[in-house]
Design a protein around this motif. Structure first.
Motif, PDB file in Angstrom:
ATOM      1  N   ASP A   1     -10.399  30.428   3.555  1.00 15.21           N
ATOM      2  CA  ASP A   1     -11.571  31.080   2.978  1.00 15.21           C
ATOM      3  C   ASP A   1     -11.345  32.568   2.712  1.00 15.21           C
ATOM      4  O   ASP A   1     -12.144  33.210   2.045  1.00 15.21           O
ATOM      5  CB  ASP A   1     -12.800  30.887   3.875  1.00 15.21           C
ATOM      6  N   LYS A   2     -10.245  33.110   3.176  1.00 16.37           N
ATOM      7  CA  LYS A   2      -9.943  34.527   2.933  1.00 16.37           C
ATOM      8  C   LYS A   2      -9.243  34.755   1.593  1.00 16.37           C
ATOM      9  O   LYS A   2      -9.099  35.892   1.149  1.00 16.37           O
ATOM     10  CB  LYS A   2      -9.107  35.079   4.083  1.00 16.37           C
ATOM     11  N   LEU A   3      -8.785  33.671   0.951  1.00 11.87           N
ATOM     12  CA  LEU A   3      -8.165  33.810  -0.365  1.00 11.87           C
ATOM     13  C   LEU A   3      -9.202  34.271  -1.382  1.00 11.87           C
ATOM     14  O   LEU A   3     -10.390  33.959  -1.255  1.00 11.87           O
ATOM     15  CB  LEU A   3      -7.555  32.481  -0.817  1.00 11.87           C
ATOM     16  N   LYS A   4      -8.736  34.986  -2.404  1.00  8.19           N
ATOM     17  CA  LYS A   4      -9.611  35.480  -3.477  1.00  8.19           C
ATOM     18  C   LYS A   4      -8.986  35.143  -4.818  1.00  8.19           C
ATOM     19  O   LYS A   4      -7.770  34.948  -4.921  1.00  8.19           O
ATOM     20  CB  LYS A   4      -9.773  36.993  -3.359  1.00  8.19           C
ATOM     21  N   THR A   5      -9.804  35.114  -5.848  1.00  6.84           N
ATOM     22  CA  THR A   5      -9.314  34.897  -7.200  1.00  6.84           C
ATOM     23  C   THR A   5      -8.201  35.902  -7.492  1.00  6.84           C
ATOM     24  O   THR A   5      -8.344  37.089  -7.217  1.00  6.84           O
ATOM     25  CB  THR A   5     -10.463  35.060  -8.218  1.00  6.84           C
ATOM     26  N   GLY A   6      -7.090  35.397  -8.017  1.00  9.92           N
ATOM     27  CA  GLY A   6      -5.947  36.245  -8.341  1.00  9.92           C
ATOM     28  C   GLY A   6      -4.879  36.288  -7.256  1.00  9.92           C
ATOM     29  O   GLY A   6      -3.757  36.710  -7.514  1.00  9.92           O
ATOM     30  N   ASP A   7      -5.216  35.854  -6.031  1.00 11.18           N
ATOM     31  CA  ASP A   7      -4.219  35.810  -4.959  1.00 11.18           C
ATOM     32  C   ASP A   7      -3.136  34.794  -5.310  1.00 11.18           C
ATOM     33  O   ASP A   7      -3.380  33.826  -6.033  1.00 11.18           O
ATOM     34  CB  ASP A   7      -4.851  35.420  -3.621  1.00 11.18           C
ATOM     35  N   LYS A   8      -1.942  34.998  -4.764  1.00 13.90           N
ATOM     36  CA  LYS A   8      -0.830  34.083  -5.002  1.00 13.90           C
ATOM     37  C   LYS A   8      -0.593  33.206  -3.783  1.00 13.90           C
ATOM     38  O   LYS A   8      -0.724  33.651  -2.647  1.00 13.90           O
ATOM     39  CB  LYS A   8       0.426  34.869  -5.345  1.00 13.90           C
ATOM     40  N   VAL A   9      -0.248  31.942  -4.062  1.00  7.09           N
ATOM     41  CA  VAL A   9       0.096  30.972  -3.027  1.00  7.09           C
ATOM     42  C   VAL A   9       1.517  30.510  -3.332  1.00  7.09           C
ATOM     43  O   VAL A   9       1.819  30.118  -4.456  1.00  7.09           O
ATOM     44  CB  VAL A   9      -0.870  29.764  -3.059  1.00  7.09           C
TER      45      VAL A   9
ATOM     46  N   VAL B   1      -4.589  31.744  -7.526  1.00  7.09           N
ATOM     47  CA  VAL B   1      -5.934  31.237  -7.245  1.00  7.09           C
ATOM     48  C   VAL B   1      -6.851  31.517  -8.431  1.00  7.09           C
ATOM     49  O   VAL B   1      -6.964  32.645  -8.893  1.00  7.09           O
ATOM     50  CB  VAL B   1      -6.512  31.870  -5.957  1.00  7.09           C
ATOM     51  N   ARG B   2      -7.471  30.459  -8.947  1.00  9.45           N
ATOM     52  CA  ARG B   2      -8.403  30.537 -10.074  1.00  9.45           C
ATOM     53  C   ARG B   2      -9.853  30.600  -9.607  1.00  9.45           C
ATOM     54  O   ARG B   2     -10.685  31.295 -10.196  1.00  9.45           O
ATOM     55  CB  ARG B   2      -8.202  29.322 -10.975  1.00  9.45           C
ATOM     56  N   ALA B   3     -10.171  29.857  -8.534  1.00  6.15           N
ATOM     57  CA  ALA B   3     -11.563  29.794  -8.070  1.00  6.15           C
ATOM     58  C   ALA B   3     -11.619  29.204  -6.672  1.00  6.15           C
ATOM     59  O   ALA B   3     -10.728  28.474  -6.265  1.00  6.15           O
ATOM     60  CB  ALA B   3     -12.399  28.935  -9.017  1.00  6.15           C
ATOM     61  N   LEU B   4     -12.675  29.539  -5.950  1.00  2.00           N
ATOM     62  CA  LEU B   4     -12.999  28.914  -4.670  1.00  2.00           C
ATOM     63  C   LEU B   4     -14.400  28.347  -4.809  1.00  2.00           C
ATOM     64  O   LEU B   4     -15.300  29.034  -5.301  1.00  2.00           O
ATOM     65  CB  LEU B   4     -12.998  29.928  -3.522  1.00  2.00           C
ATOM     66  N   LYS B   5     -14.581  27.097  -4.411  1.00  2.59           N
ATOM     67  CA  LYS B   5     -15.894  26.466  -4.488  1.00  2.59           C
ATOM     68  C   LYS B   5     -16.150  25.669  -3.213  1.00  2.59           C
ATOM     69  O   LYS B   5     -15.234  25.106  -2.635  1.00  2.59           O
ATOM     70  CB  LYS B   5     -15.984  25.530  -5.693  1.00  2.59           C
ATOM     71  N   THR B   6     -17.419  25.630  -2.822  1.00  3.67           N
ATOM     72  CA  THR B   6     -17.831  24.843  -1.659  1.00  3.67           C
ATOM     73  C   THR B   6     -18.598  23.629  -2.161  1.00  3.67           C
ATOM     74  O   THR B   6     -19.448  23.741  -3.041  1.00  3.67           O
ATOM     75  CB  THR B   6     -18.707  25.686  -0.725  1.00  3.67           C
ATOM     76  N   TYR B   7     -18.284  22.478  -1.595  1.00  2.00           N
ATOM     77  CA  TYR B   7     -18.898  21.212  -2.000  1.00  2.00           C
ATOM     78  C   TYR B   7     -19.428  20.470  -0.778  1.00  2.00           C
ATOM     79  O   TYR B   7     -18.915  20.649   0.328  1.00  2.00           O
ATOM     80  CB  TYR B   7     -17.857  20.294  -2.659  1.00  2.00           C
ATOM     81  N   VAL B   8     -20.377  19.592  -1.024  1.00  2.00           N
ATOM     82  CA  VAL B   8     -20.743  18.608  -0.006  1.00  2.00           C
ATOM     83  C   VAL B   8     -19.778  17.439  -0.190  1.00  2.00           C
ATOM     84  O   VAL B   8     -19.214  17.267  -1.275  1.00  2.00           O
ATOM     85  CB  VAL B   8     -22.219  18.144  -0.138  1.00  2.00           C
ATOM     86  N   PRO B   9     -19.543  16.637   0.833  1.00  2.00           N
ATOM     87  CA  PRO B   9     -18.655  15.482   0.654  1.00  2.00           C
ATOM     88  C   PRO B   9     -19.102  14.622  -0.523  1.00  2.00           C
ATOM     89  O   PRO B   9     -20.300  14.464  -0.772  1.00  2.00           O
ATOM     90  CB  PRO B   9     -18.797  14.738   1.979  1.00  2.00           C
ATOM     91  N   GLY B  10     -18.122  14.107  -1.273  1.00  2.00           N
ATOM     92  CA  GLY B  10     -18.417  13.314  -2.460  1.00  2.00           C
ATOM     93  C   GLY B  10     -18.121  14.079  -3.742  1.00  2.00           C
ATOM     94  O   GLY B  10     -18.570  13.727  -4.813  1.00  2.00           O
ATOM     95  N   TYR B  11     -17.331  15.105  -3.663  1.00  2.00           N
ATOM     96  CA  TYR B  11     -17.022  16.017  -4.755  1.00  2.00           C
ATOM     97  C   TYR B  11     -15.802  15.597  -5.573  1.00  2.00           C
ATOM     98  O   TYR B  11     -15.390  16.295  -6.472  1.00  2.00           O
ATOM     99  CB  TYR B  11     -16.726  17.405  -4.178  1.00  2.00           C
ATOM    100  N   ALA B  12     -15.196  14.493  -5.310  1.00  2.00           N
ATOM    101  CA  ALA B  12     -13.846  14.144  -5.755  1.00  2.00           C
ATOM    102  C   ALA B  12     -13.590  14.268  -7.253  1.00  2.00           C
ATOM    103  O   ALA B  12     -12.492  14.619  -7.657  1.00  2.00           O
ATOM    104  CB  ALA B  12     -13.499  12.739  -5.297  1.00  2.00           C
TER     105      ALA B  12
END
Length: 83
Positions: free
Chosen positions: A10-18, A32-43
């Protein structure tokens, strides 16, 4: 009692490299393009078709439910291969 491999995802930000070490021992860079939070069933969005190489990292997030023995949400980090 040790932190999991994605404990700080969760500390990653848009533009960070992995950096991922492939089977040949070479490093492949993803941005990193985006971080999103989902409820289960997001597949569908997470595992949907994509014509470019990408890496989606998924970890638990939200509130721990003792009865279900699971967290209420999932954090997904979307990243694309660096050019």
């Amino acid at each position: 009692g040790e932190a999991g491999v994605f404990n700080d995802l969760d500390k990653l930000k848009t533009g960070d490299k992995v950096y991922i070490k492939n089977g040949s021992g070479k490093f492949v860079t993803f941005v990193v393009r985006a971080l999103k939070t989902y409820v289960p069933g997001y597949a569908e969005e997470v595992f949907g078709r994509n014509d470019t190489p990408h890496l989606n990292l998924i970890t638990c997030n939200g509130t721990w439910n003792r009865t279900k023995q699971s967290y209420s949400k999932r954090l997904v980090v979307f990243s694309d291969i660096s050019k």
